[in-house]
Motif scaffolding. Structure first.
Motif, mmCIF file in Angstrom:
data_model
loop_
_atom_site.group_PDB
_atom_site.id
_atom_site.type_symbol
_atom_site.label_atom_id
_atom_site.label_comp_id
_atom_site.label_asym_id
_atom_site.label_seq_id
_atom_site.Cartn_x
_atom_site.Cartn_y
_atom_site.Cartn_z
ATOM 1 N N LYS A 47 0.840 -1.192 0.000
ATOM 2 C CA LYS A 47 0.000 0.000 0.000
ATOM 3 C C LYS A 47 0.882 1.252 0.000
ATOM 4 C CE LYS A 47 -3.666 0.014 2.630
ATOM 5 N NZ LYS A 47 -4.592 -0.134 3.763
ATOM 6 N N THR A 48 0.295 2.366 -0.423
ATOM 7 C CA THR A 48 1.064 3.615 -0.509
ATOM 8 C C THR A 48 1.446 4.109 0.883
ATOM 9 O OG1 THR A 48 -0.950 4.940 -0.502
ATOM 10 C CG2 THR A 48 -0.049 4.341 -2.653
ATOM 11 N N LYS A 49 2.593 4.789 0.941
ATOM 12 C CA LYS A 49 3.039 5.365 2.215
ATOM 13 C C LYS A 49 2.210 6.591 2.570
ATOM 14 C CE LYS A 49 7.808 3.810 1.694
ATOM 15 N NZ LYS A 49 7.734 3.129 0.409
ATOM 16 N N ILE A 50 1.593 7.190 1.547
ATOM 17 C CA ILE A 50 0.789 8.386 1.763
ATOM 18 C C ILE A 50 -0.693 8.004 1.782
ATOM 19 C CG2 ILE A 50 0.611 8.971 -0.690
ATOM 20 C CD1 ILE A 50 0.948 11.918 0.144
ATOM 21 N N SER A 51 -1.456 8.643 2.633
ATOM 22 C CA SER A 51 -2.887 8.382 2.715
ATOM 23 C C SER A 51 -3.629 9.233 1.686
ATOM 24 C CB SER A 51 -3.393 8.751 4.113
ATOM 25 O OG SER A 51 -4.807 8.777 4.133
ATOM 26 N N HIS A 52 -4.786 8.736 1.250
ATOM 27 C CA HIS A 52 -5.596 9.535 0.333
ATOM 28 C C HIS A 52 -6.192 10.759 1.043
ATOM 29 C CE1 HIS A 52 -8.644 6.972 2.206
ATOM 30 N NE2 HIS A 52 -9.517 7.900 1.898
ATOM 31 N N LYS A 53 -6.063 10.786 2.359
ATOM 32 C CA LYS A 53 -6.571 11.931 3.135
ATOM 33 C C LYS A 53 -5.482 12.956 3.428
ATOM 34 C CE LYS A 53 -10.235 9.258 5.279
ATOM 35 N NZ LYS A 53 -10.840 8.785 6.513
ATOM 36 N N ALA A 54 -4.305 12.780 2.847
ATOM 37 C CA ALA A 54 -3.187 13.697 3.070
ATOM 38 C C ALA A 54 -3.491 15.078 2.483
ATOM 39 C CB ALA A 54 -1.918 13.132 2.446
ATOM 40 N N GLN A 55 -2.678 16.044 2.848
ATOM 41 C CA GLN A 55 -2.834 17.414 2.342
ATOM 42 C C GLN A 55 -2.643 17.448 0.830
ATOM 43 O OE1 GLN A 55 -3.666 20.160 4.229
ATOM 44 N NE2 GLN A 55 -3.974 18.659 5.851
ATOM 45 N N LYS A 56 -3.271 18.413 0.187
ATOM 46 C CA LYS A 56 -3.220 18.563 -1.261
ATOM 47 C C LYS A 56 -1.781 18.617 -1.775
ATOM 48 C CE LYS A 56 -4.373 21.779 -4.914
ATOM 49 N NZ LYS A 56 -4.512 23.150 -5.253
ATOM 50 N N LEU A 57 -0.942 19.421 -1.139
ATOM 51 C CA LEU A 57 0.448 19.579 -1.584
ATOM 52 C C LEU A 57 1.216 18.265 -1.489
ATOM 53 C CD1 LEU A 57 2.352 21.737 -2.665
ATOM 54 C CD2 LEU A 57 3.075 22.177 -0.338
ATOM 55 N N ASP A 58 0.998 17.514 -0.406
ATOM 56 C CA ASP A 58 1.673 16.226 -0.231
ATOM 57 C C ASP A 58 1.247 15.227 -1.314
ATOM 58 O OD1 ASP A 58 2.929 17.239 2.015
ATOM 59 O OD2 ASP A 58 1.407 16.451 3.390
ATOM 60 N N LEU A 59 -0.055 15.216 -1.613
ATOM 61 C CA LEU A 59 -0.563 14.323 -2.654
ATOM 62 C C LEU A 59 0.035 14.675 -4.016
ATOM 63 C CD1 LEU A 59 -4.297 14.107 -1.569
ATOM 64 C CD2 LEU A 59 -2.728 12.180 -1.751
#
Length: 145
Positions: free
Chosen positions: A77-89
């Motif tokens: 699975k991705t290290k980043i969540s789909h709920k992360a901040q816009k800039l992080d995504l």
């Protein structure tokens, strides 16, 4: 299972596996909770194999984007969540697809892609290669040239 059997249904969370077609639509099973639903032809339904992401040069099929995420994450699975901040995504997606069209691919699209990828990995659906029908059509087109 290939992406041509996985659906996104407008207004419904998550992804659905196409089980069978009916006269008035089809029956799908949620990959989140396993519940079955009947969907009419009036619903906004997208088959994952038909979705593409805009880049500066062309449109890249979603399966290729999923393949790049899988290579980056080592099949997990991705290290980043789909709920992360816009800039992080956006930074994460830039690592996956550096030439994506920032004017036409929104943060909400990136959230869906990350969420869908994680749902597919949880359900052990990681065959992001071309389906046989796509390969057959492309081979036939190449033979005609």
């Amino acid at each position: 299972m290939a992406l041509d059997k996985i659906l996104s249904i407008g207004g419904k969370p998550g992804l659905y596996k196409l089980l069978t077609q009916t006269r008035s639509g089809f029956v799908g099973e949620s990959l989140l909770d396993g519940k079955r639903i009947t969907v009419g032809l009036r619903n906004n339904v997208s088959v994952l194999s038909e979705i593409a992401i805009y880049t500066l040069e062309e449109e890249v099929p979603l399966r290729e984007v999923f393949q790049k995420i899988m290579e980056k994450e080592g099949g997990k699975k991705t290290k980043i969540s789909h709920k992360a901040q816009k800039l992080d995504l956006e930074e994460y997606f830039f690592e996956i697809l550096p030439n994506y069209d920032e004017d036409r691919v929104y943060a909400s699209d990136i959230k869906k892609i990350v969420q869908w990828y994680n749902i597919l990995v949880e359900n052990k659906i990681t065959d992001f290669s071309e389906s046989e029908t796509e390969e057959t059509v492309q081979t036939a087109a190449a033979d005609e040239e």
